[in-house]
Design a protein around this motif. Structure first.
Motif, PDB file in Angstrom:
ATOM      1  N   GLU A   1       3.046   8.874 -13.311  1.00 30.11           N
ATOM      2  CA  GLU A   1       2.722   7.597 -13.891  1.00 30.11           C
ATOM      3  C   GLU A   1       3.569   6.431 -13.298  1.00 30.11           C
ATOM      4  O   GLU A   1       3.005   5.317 -13.047  1.00 30.11           O
ATOM      5  N   LEU A   2       4.683   6.482 -13.569  1.00 31.60           N
ATOM      6  CA  LEU A   2       5.721   5.414 -13.273  1.00 31.60           C
ATOM      7  C   LEU A   2       5.777   5.388 -11.997  1.00 31.60           C
ATOM      8  O   LEU A   2       5.796   4.080 -11.378  1.00 31.60           O
ATOM      9  N   VAL A   3       5.947   6.131 -11.161  1.00 29.74           N
ATOM     10  CA  VAL A   3       5.811   6.170  -9.777  1.00 29.74           C
ATOM     11  C   VAL A   3       4.662   5.402  -9.206  1.00 29.74           C
ATOM     12  O   VAL A   3       4.680   4.545  -8.283  1.00 29.74           O
ATOM     13  N   SER A   4       3.485   5.791  -9.563  1.00 28.89           N
ATOM     14  CA  SER A   4       2.229   5.278  -9.063  1.00 28.89           C
ATOM     15  C   SER A   4       2.120   3.872  -9.705  1.00 28.89           C
ATOM     16  O   SER A   4       1.878   3.070  -8.577  1.00 28.89           O
ATOM     17  N   GLN A   5       2.894   3.497 -10.822  1.00 34.41           N
ATOM     18  CA  GLN A   5       2.721   2.100 -11.002  1.00 34.41           C
ATOM     19  C   GLN A   5       3.924   1.071 -10.157  1.00 34.41           C
ATOM     20  O   GLN A   5       3.493   0.135  -9.490  1.00 34.41           O
ATOM     21  N   MET A   6       4.709   1.927  -9.668  1.00 41.98           N
ATOM     22  CA  MET A   6       5.952   1.141  -8.797  1.00 41.98           C
ATOM     23  C   MET A   6       5.249   0.814  -7.296  1.00 41.98           C
ATOM     24  O   MET A   6       5.418   0.008  -7.018  1.00 41.98           O
ATOM     25  N   VAL A   7       4.748   2.135  -7.032  1.00 40.92           N
ATOM     26  CA  VAL A   7       3.891   1.875  -5.743  1.00 40.92           C
ATOM     27  C   VAL A   7       2.734   1.108  -5.617  1.00 40.92           C
ATOM     28  O   VAL A   7       2.632   0.146  -4.597  1.00 40.92           O
ATOM     29  N   ASP A   8       1.993   1.135  -6.552  1.00 37.16           N
ATOM     30  CA  ASP A   8       0.831  -0.039  -6.782  1.00 37.16           C
ATOM     31  C   ASP A   8       1.426  -1.482  -6.568  1.00 37.16           C
ATOM     32  O   ASP A   8       0.908  -2.277  -6.392  1.00 37.16           O
ATOM     33  N   LEU A   9       2.385  -1.886  -7.450  1.00 35.86           N
ATOM     34  CA  LEU A   9       2.986  -2.998  -7.284  1.00 35.86           C
ATOM     35  C   LEU A   9       3.462  -3.464  -5.941  1.00 35.86           C
ATOM     36  O   LEU A   9       3.421  -4.809  -5.781  1.00 35.86           O
ATOM     37  N   MET A  10       4.155  -2.470  -5.303  1.00 38.62           N
ATOM     38  CA  MET A  10       4.598  -2.958  -4.080  1.00 38.62           C
ATOM     39  C   MET A  10       3.588  -3.058  -2.941  1.00 38.62           C
ATOM     40  O   MET A  10       3.402  -4.068  -2.303  1.00 38.62           O
ATOM     41  N   MET A  11       2.555  -2.395  -3.369  1.00 40.07           N
ATOM     42  CA  MET A  11       1.205  -2.555  -2.258  1.00 40.07           C
ATOM     43  C   MET A  11       0.557  -3.791  -2.775  1.00 40.07           C
ATOM     44  O   MET A  11       0.238  -4.684  -1.793  1.00 40.07           O
ATOM     45  N   ALA A  12       0.588  -4.046  -4.005  1.00 42.58           N
ATOM     46  CA  ALA A  12       0.093  -5.591  -4.214  1.00 42.58           C
ATOM     47  C   ALA A  12       0.806  -6.718  -3.675  1.00 42.58           C
ATOM     48  O   ALA A  12       0.575  -7.816  -3.200  1.00 42.58           O
ATOM     49  N   SER A  13       2.255  -6.378  -3.685  1.00 41.91           N
ATOM     50  CA  SER A  13       3.044  -7.390  -3.184  1.00 41.91           C
ATOM     51  C   SER A  13       2.746  -7.584  -1.660  1.00 41.91           C
ATOM     52  O   SER A  13       2.734  -8.638  -1.020  1.00 41.91           O
ATOM     53  N   VAL A  14       2.608  -6.256  -1.076  1.00 46.34           N
ATOM     54  CA  VAL A  14       2.418  -6.433   0.425  1.00 46.34           C
ATOM     55  C   VAL A  14       1.182  -6.987   0.799  1.00 46.34           C
ATOM     56  O   VAL A  14       0.717  -8.151   1.829  1.00 46.34           O
ATOM     57  N   GLN A  15       0.009  -6.778  -0.149  1.00 49.55           N
ATOM     58  CA  GLN A  15      -1.354  -7.389   0.180  1.00 49.55           C
ATOM     59  C   GLN A  15      -1.342  -9.006  -0.172  1.00 49.55           C
ATOM     60  O   GLN A  15      -2.093  -9.621   0.421  1.00 49.55           O
ATOM     61  N   ALA A  16      -0.457  -9.193  -0.948  1.00 49.60           N
ATOM     62  CA  ALA A  16      -0.478 -10.717  -1.211  1.00 49.60           C
ATOM     63  C   ALA A  16       0.194 -11.639  -0.097  1.00 49.60           C
ATOM     64  O   ALA A  16      -0.263 -12.795   0.070  1.00 49.60           O
ATOM     65  N   SER A  17       1.023 -11.056   0.638  1.00 51.58           N
ATOM     66  CA  SER A  17       1.463 -11.779   1.750  1.00 51.58           C
ATOM     67  C   SER A  17       0.665 -11.141   3.170  1.00 51.58           C
ATOM     68  O   SER A  17       0.729 -12.078   3.964  1.00 51.58           O
ATOM     69  N   GLU A  18       0.174 -10.137   3.239  1.00 50.48           N
ATOM     70  CA  GLU A  18      -0.891  -9.709   4.190  1.00 50.48           C
ATOM     71  C   GLU A  18      -2.115  -9.685   3.623  1.00 50.48           C
ATOM     72  O   GLU A  18      -2.163  -8.306   3.410  1.00 50.48           O
ATOM     73  N   SER A  19      -2.961 -10.443   3.652  1.00 45.65           N
ATOM     74  CA  SER A  19      -4.085 -10.255   3.105  1.00 45.65           C
ATOM     75  C   SER A  19      -5.205  -9.022   3.879  1.00 45.65           C
ATOM     76  O   SER A  19      -6.057  -8.611   3.337  1.00 45.65           O
ATOM     77  N   THR A  20      -4.940  -9.024   5.144  1.00 47.95           N
ATOM     78  CA  THR A  20      -5.629  -8.001   5.955  1.00 47.95           C
ATOM     79  C   THR A  20      -5.253  -6.507   5.902  1.00 47.95           C
ATOM     80  O   THR A  20      -5.911  -5.438   6.218  1.00 47.95           O
ATOM     81  N   PHE A  21      -3.823  -6.220   4.958  1.00 48.60           N
ATOM     82  CA  PHE A  21      -3.558  -4.923   4.840  1.00 48.60           C
ATOM     83  C   PHE A  21      -4.406  -4.080   3.901  1.00 48.60           C
ATOM     84  O   PHE A  21      -4.539  -4.621   2.610  1.00 48.60           O
TER      85      PHE A  21
END
Length: 325
Positions: free
Chosen positions: A142-162
């Motif tokens: 669960e903790l790892v999933s939250q960490m990865v989701d936060l990273m993906m959200a950060s990437v999507q915020a800078s790259e909307s097409t990702f």
């Protein structure tokens, strides 16, 4: 005796203050935090190797007390378990010696605790520390999933097409659950051993070290029993859940020990050879790739033994005899 006690107390307090400042610096400087946390073991190691167990204990208690005052008691417990106590225990083991006659050697020599045993204890201590730390922070899928989701959200915020593939993302999360503790445990073993090496060199430069200088390339090998622990860790990773995470930690810590032994064996085997320098450079540069590192691991697994350092007996060594029994 009074002067000796004062020296032990002052040296231990100074070492504890240095260790505390390094850990506090690690909390303030995130980019160098891992190295600073590892470096905080050096003052305790210097205190223990140069002035004995009592000084190391004072250093651990002083650093823990300052950490509790500056941050929190939980922070003090964390650095004690993860760095300070392992450093103090390594210095204790390094100072153990007994008459070589007790193990079948000459009567006029002292036998020092083998380096393979010190590394074995280091791997075991870091394994326990990583497991305790993981329990404290609630590490798991669960903790790892939250960490990865936060990273993906950060990437999507800078790259909307990702748009990450859900199946690949799920596989990445499952892999990271095992890889993170494995990498953390392995790196910590290597960094603390490096701290031990530099601390022992520093103490000898002061003329205070009890343990003789060792040829690390010849002496750094893993204990034969470590193979069974390493294989046990590999088996545990197939069980899933908590056993798999524990197995990953064992693979990381003891695997790091065998990798260090493999590099030491390569240094020892290449002495005096014309191809020594280019091969060593290639071996270290290629360590970022999995297959070359696996070959070094196999080299460490193929050469397991205990090398005992022998020195002429001194009066100062007699106090170590009772500790080693």
């Amino acid at each position: 005796m009074r002067q000796l006690n004062q020296t032990v107390l002052i040296a231990g307090i100074l070492a504890g203050i240095c260790a505390a400042f390094l850990t506090l610096g690690a909390t303030a400087q995130s980019s160098m935090s891992f190295l600073l946390y590892a470096a905080s073991a050096m003052p305790v190691l210097v205190a223990g190797l140069g002035w004995g167990n009592a000084t190391a204990i004072v250093a651990v208690l002083s650093a823990g007390f300052l950490g509790a005052l500056a941050v929190s008691p939980l922070f003090a417990v964390t650095i004690a378990i993860f760095t300070l106590i392992p450093a103090g225990w390594l210095s204790h083991l390094a100072n153990l010696a007994r008459p070589a006659a007790e193990i079948g050697g000459p009567e006029d020599l002292m036998a020092w605790y083998p380096l393979s045993g010190i590394v074995l204890h280091l791997c075991g201590l870091i394994t326990v520390s990583v497991i305790i730390l993981g329990t404290m922070i609630g590490y798991g899928p669960e903790l790892v999933s939250q960490m990865v989701d936060l990273m993906m959200a950060s990437v999507q915020a800078s790259e909307s097409t990702f748009k990450p593939d859900p199946a690949a993302l799920s596989q990445t999360k499952s892999l990271l659950v095992l890889m993170l503790p494995m990498i953390q445990g392995g790196l910590w073993v290597m960094l603390l051993f490096a701290a031990y090496y530099f601390a022992s060199r520093m103490v000898r430069s002061f003329g205070k070290g009890l343990r003789p200088r060792e040829d690390i390339a010849a002496a750094l090998r893993m204990h034969r029993n470590a193979i069974f622990i390493f294989l046990g860790g590999i088996v545990l990773t197939f069980f899933g859940g908590v056993p798999a995470m524990v197995g990953a930690v064992l693979c990381g810590t003891f695997g790091a020990g065998f990798i260090m032994a493999g590099y030491a064996s390569l240094h020892h085997r290449s002495k005096g050879k014309d191809w020594r320098l280019p091969v060593l450079i290639l071996a270290y540069l290629s360590a970022i790739f999995m297959f070359p590192l696996f070959l070094i691991l196999l080299l460490g697994l193929s050469d397991v033994r205990s090398t005992i350092s022998l020195t002429p007996a001194r009066s100062s060594d007699k106090s170590n005899e009772t500790n080693s029994k």
